[in-house]
Design an enzyme around this catalytic site. Structure first.
Site, PDB file in Angstrom:
ATOM      1  CE  LYS A 119      -4.536  -1.861   1.856  1.00  0.00           C
ATOM      2  NZ  LYS A 119      -4.086  -3.463   1.822  1.00  0.00           N
TER       3      LYS A 119
HETATM    4  C1  PLP Z   1      -4.541  -4.164   1.377  1.00  0.00           C
HETATM    5  C2  PLP Z   1      -3.394  -5.817   1.187  1.00  0.00           C
HETATM    6  C3  PLP Z   1      -4.247  -6.894   0.511  1.00  0.00           C
HETATM    7  C4  PLP Z   1      -5.358  -6.810  -0.362  1.00  0.00           C
HETATM    8  O1  PLP Z   1      -5.123  -5.585  -1.364  1.00  0.00           O
HETATM    9  P1  PLP Z   1      -6.096  -4.860  -1.569  1.00  0.00           P
HETATM   10  O2  PLP Z   1      -6.458  -4.116  -3.121  1.00  0.00           O
HETATM   11  O3  PLP Z   1      -7.802  -4.912  -1.005  1.00  0.00           O
HETATM   12  O4  PLP Z   1      -6.645  -6.409  -3.287  1.00  0.00           O
HETATM   13  C5  PLP Z   1      -3.050  -7.838   0.448  1.00  0.00           C
HETATM   14  N1  PLP Z   1      -1.993  -7.637   1.439  1.00  0.00           N
HETATM   15  C6  PLP Z   1      -1.630  -6.860   1.598  1.00  0.00           C
HETATM   16  C7  PLP Z   1      -0.376  -7.403   3.227  1.00  0.00           C
HETATM   17  C8  PLP Z   1      -2.171  -5.361   2.049  1.00  0.00           C
HETATM   18  O5  PLP Z   1      -2.538  -4.786   2.820  1.00  0.00           O
END
Ligand code: PLP
Length: 475
Positions: A119
């Site tokens: 993210k």
């Molecule tokens: C947020 C997250 C996901 C999922 O991502 P999306 O965009 O919501 O599908 C997967 N793995 C980790 C470690 C995350 O922080």
């Protein structure tokens, strides 16, 4: 470039308006009016350069070239301190990196940013982007974010110290890992407010929804969001799909496996594909919260009776908010149809995907759900038995396991997205592999930093009062 709503009943807006608004006024999500053609852009530069071109294409008249370059430089080159020093020394011009784990088999590591999750890649751009837009407009903002763990930390790292944004992070008390929590509570920044809500993640998300729905409150607080429906996140995440697909292509397309919760990262891959990146199938890997894999298998998108707490908590999501964006594409951009289906969903918790739309989804995606036992086994196997001794976080392991459960096997080259650093989930990793991954040097002192966190009841009114007292945007 203009942005339209997936529910077809909101006036088109500019890129910056779409980014600052989050949700469209008709309750839909913003998508671009058309897909820009960007074939082979990854051939022309390093990561920040590719990001600059992608941003430019999607921002249109909202940002001139100089500002696109400035913002992407700020996000991906400028503050070297926010990136792991050792890692930068190895791949100085790259933000994400490909690890080779077998013939034609790759892991795309997206977790080298400041809060150790994928993210960061998008959030590091959103921080400067918000500041730019707010300076232009001479405005201030209260950014609110409900998090099951990783979004909050990435948002804190992106917005801490901003002169124009205050950040309010709502996390479910006792349900995020210690490392995740520290990234939210120990920033030391005055403009960051970490809030433990006495409830689960769905309760946090419900509060955020209530606050946005209160027009008077959301206007006075100048409320905005950075959750995964924010269009800037999708754009920023599409960059690494371009880069990886370009790097590994030849002779044909590159297939991806994406550990998914809100369908944000997976939709970003679809966006890169629509812009011309050589991408084949995008396989969705879910944990026991499997609404997406059920939808692809059965043709019915239906909320489960309850959410499951799993070893991959960042994917413990019942309703995949970005699914609305792909549904819009799948039904031929018929906003009225999307509205009808989502009205049904609100009333009865599910809808049948129209047959042509289901065929479209199956053409671009495949999906599989992976259990906690399989996740653990996979982490152990990848570390102990070959595969170059790869140490995966539990979310990444869900992706690594999913390949064996797909409808049709995927050809090489195959890229599995690694979404978090294993050190973010040390207990789970240690139990599965026998090794406890240390925090990288840049955040080795995480547990010595001073924490600041407030506890609030599961009550939207209490959160409103809290924000009204602290937001610099409050009017
Ligand atoms: C947020 C997250 C996901 C999922 O991502 P999306 O965009 O919501 O599908 C997967 N793995 C980790 C470690 C995350 O922080």
């Amino acid at each position: 470039m203009r942005y339209v709503s997936t529910r077809g009943a909101a006036p088109p807006v500019s890129f910056l308006d779409a980014v600052l608004a989050g949700l469209a006024p008709d309750g839909g999500l913003y998508v671009p009016e058309s897909w820009p053609a960007l074939p082979d852009i990854a051939a022309t530069g390093h990561y920040a350069g590719v990001a600059m071109q992608v941003l430019k294409a999607f921002a249109g008249e909202s940002l001139d070239d100089a500002n696109c370059a400035k913002l992407t430089t700020q996000a991906y080159i400028d503050p070297p301190s926010s990136m792991d020093a050792d890692w930068r020394a190895k791949w100085p011009e790259t933000v994400t990196s490909l690890a080779h784990i077998g013939p034609g088999d790759w892991v795309l590591e997206l977790f080298h940013g400041p809060s150790l999750s994928f993210k960061d890649v998008a959030m590091q751009l959103i921080g400067p982007l918000f500041d730019y837009a707010l300076t232009q407009r001479n405005e201030k903002l209260s950014v609110i974010c409900a998090t099951s763990g990783d979004t909050g930390g990435a948002a804190v790292e992106a917005i801490k110290g901003s002169a124009r944004s205050d950040l309010f992070v709502l996390m479910p008390k006792g349900r995020v890992s210690d490392v995740q929590k520290r990234f939210m509570t120990a920033s030391g920044a005055e403009n960051v407010h970490a809030i433990d809500i006495e409830g689960d993640f769905d309760a946090c998300q419900a509060i955020v929804k209530t606050l946005f729905a209160d027009r008077d409150f959301s206007k006075r607080a100048r409320l905005s969001g950075v959750n995964s429906i924010n269009w800037a996140r999708i754009v920023a995440q599409s960059v690494y799909f371009h880069v990886a697909a370009y790097t590994l292509r030849a002779p044909g397309a590159v297939n991806f496996i994406v550990p998914t919760g809100n369908f944000g990262d997976a939709f970003s891959g679809f966006v890169a594909k629509m812009c011309g990146a050589p991408i084949g199938k995008i396989a969705l890997a879910t944990n026991a919260n499997d609404i997406l894999s059920r939808a692809l298998k059965t043709g019915r998108y239906e909320r489960a009776a309850q959410s499951h707490a799993t070893l991959s908590p960042a994917m413990d999501i019942q309703v995949a908010s970005n699914f609305e964006r792909i549904l819009f594409e799948a039904v031929g951009r018929d906003g009225a149809m999307v509205k009808r289906l989502y009205d049904q969903f609100a009333q009865s918790g599910g809808f049948d995907i129209p047959a042509p739309a289901l065929a479209f989804l199956r053409e671009h995606f495949d999906a599989a759900a992976v259990s906690d036992e399989e996740t653990q086994e996979t982490m152990g196997a990848y570390w102990n038995d070959g595969h170059f001794g790869y140490l995966a976080c539990p979310h990444t392991a869900v992706g690594l396991h999913a390949r064996s459960k797909l409808e049709a096997p995927l050809d090489a080259p195959l890229v599995t997205l690694a979404t978090a650093h294993p050190a973010k989930f040390p207990d789970t990793v240690e139990e599965a592999t026998g090794v406890r991954p240390p925090l990288p040097a840049k955040c080795a002192d995480l547990f010595e930093r001073k924490e600041k966190v407030d506890v609030l009841p599961n009550d939207a009114e209490a959160v409103k009062r809290y924000i009204a007292e602290r937001s610099r945007a409050w009017a």
